[in-house]
Design an enzyme around this catalytic site. Sequence first.
Site, mmCIF file in Angstrom:
data_model
loop_
_atom_site.group_PDB
_atom_site.id
_atom_site.type_symbol
_atom_site.label_atom_id
_atom_site.label_comp_id
_atom_site.label_asym_id
_atom_site.label_seq_id
_atom_site.Cartn_x
_atom_site.Cartn_y
_atom_site.Cartn_z
ATOM 1 N N HIS A 136 -33.049 34.652 21.505
ATOM 2 C CA HIS A 136 -33.507 33.533 22.594
ATOM 3 C C HIS A 136 -34.498 32.864 21.428
ATOM 4 O O HIS A 136 -34.548 31.535 21.496
ATOM 5 C CB HIS A 136 -34.120 34.092 23.470
ATOM 6 C CG HIS A 136 -35.041 33.119 24.346
ATOM 7 N ND1 HIS A 136 -34.566 32.154 25.395
ATOM 8 C CD2 HIS A 136 -36.182 32.468 24.293
ATOM 9 C CE1 HIS A 136 -35.524 31.288 25.948
ATOM 10 N NE2 HIS A 136 -36.543 31.663 25.216
ATOM 11 N N GLU A 137 -35.236 33.585 20.884
ATOM 12 C CA GLU A 137 -36.393 32.812 20.010
ATOM 13 C C GLU A 137 -35.744 32.390 18.500
ATOM 14 O O GLU A 137 -36.166 30.992 18.098
ATOM 15 C CB GLU A 137 -37.166 33.792 19.356
ATOM 16 C CG GLU A 137 -38.135 34.667 20.390
ATOM 17 C CD GLU A 137 -38.895 33.665 21.506
ATOM 18 O OE1 GLU A 137 -39.191 32.363 20.964
ATOM 19 O OE2 GLU A 137 -38.998 34.051 22.678
ATOM 20 N N HIS A 140 -34.585 28.709 19.776
ATOM 21 C CA HIS A 140 -35.560 27.848 19.692
ATOM 22 C C HIS A 140 -35.831 27.171 18.408
ATOM 23 O O HIS A 140 -36.053 25.971 18.254
ATOM 24 C CB HIS A 140 -36.939 28.544 20.213
ATOM 25 C CG HIS A 140 -37.111 28.561 21.530
ATOM 26 N ND1 HIS A 140 -37.047 27.421 22.570
ATOM 27 C CD2 HIS A 140 -37.457 29.619 22.473
ATOM 28 C CE1 HIS A 140 -37.271 27.954 23.860
ATOM 29 N NE2 HIS A 140 -37.591 29.223 23.686
ATOM 30 N N GLU A 199 -35.915 26.261 27.661
ATOM 31 C CA GLU A 199 -35.764 27.505 27.933
ATOM 32 C C GLU A 199 -34.386 27.855 28.281
ATOM 33 O O GLU A 199 -33.676 28.880 27.627
ATOM 34 C CB GLU A 199 -36.781 28.203 28.854
ATOM 35 C CG GLU A 199 -38.251 28.212 28.521
ATOM 36 C CD GLU A 199 -38.635 29.117 27.215
ATOM 37 O OE1 GLU A 199 -38.084 30.239 26.966
ATOM 38 O OE2 GLU A 199 -39.493 28.514 26.303
#
Length: 281
Positions: A136-137, A140, A199
């Site tokens: 997920h990071e 980003h 997100e």
Amino acid sequence: MHPQPQTIQRRQWMKLAGSGAIGLAFGCGCHSAPLTQRKQLLLVGKGQEVSLGADAFEKTLEETPPSKNRAATEIIRRVGQRIADVSGQTGFDWQFELLGSGEQNAFCLPGGKVAVYEGILPVCETEAGLAVVMSHEVAHAIARHGSERMSQNMVSDSVKQGLDAILKARRPDRRELVLTAYGAVSEYGVILPYSRKHESEADHIGVMLMADAGYDPAEAPRFWTRFGQLHASGQTQPEFLSTHPSDQRRSDDLKKLLPEATQRYASSQQPLGIGQPIPLA
């Protein structure tokens, strides 16, 4: 998870934008996010973005001690590198650190600087749970969400300054009323939903990355179910006032992506399932 451990002052973004932010918004800066192909407005150069991220990460590491859990730190770096290797992003100087804090969080700064806090490890449980967080990071970072937020703030601030100039001759109470209304609309109508969009997009890209890296994507909705249950007894903000989708929304959305993610997992070079348990000692 998208904290701001070193929030760089808004005036720095304005210096990068210069006086022509609105013109730039309409004249250039259009890009597409990886995988989702969502159109983006990026007014900050990648070099500037990476430099700012590196500086902020260095300051964060100075202020927050590294974890003393060497075994978990090795897992953090191994899982992070596996995900970075399938990210398609070769220009980043990837760095993955475990920080000695009980905060249940993780963050990524531009250029591939990723930190995980010890407090979230019990929720992760295994390498695959950790991969949910770290992919997920990484998502980003490769989607340049930080630069997109900078660009959005540049345009938002420039528009507000324009309104301020137009209304200078009006009654002070009327001027403040309009500016306050603009701030409310900007914050709750644009900035927060845009954060939720980031997100959700990072969840989407991330579940595909973890599958490509060889981690069972079915762990993604399970992670968010665990995370939601952990905080079920606490007071939570309504989703429309939050920068993040609700944990249940994230779990449900990830379940819808599992058919595609499972196909990618089946094609990964080295399927690892859920991997090893994360040592918490």
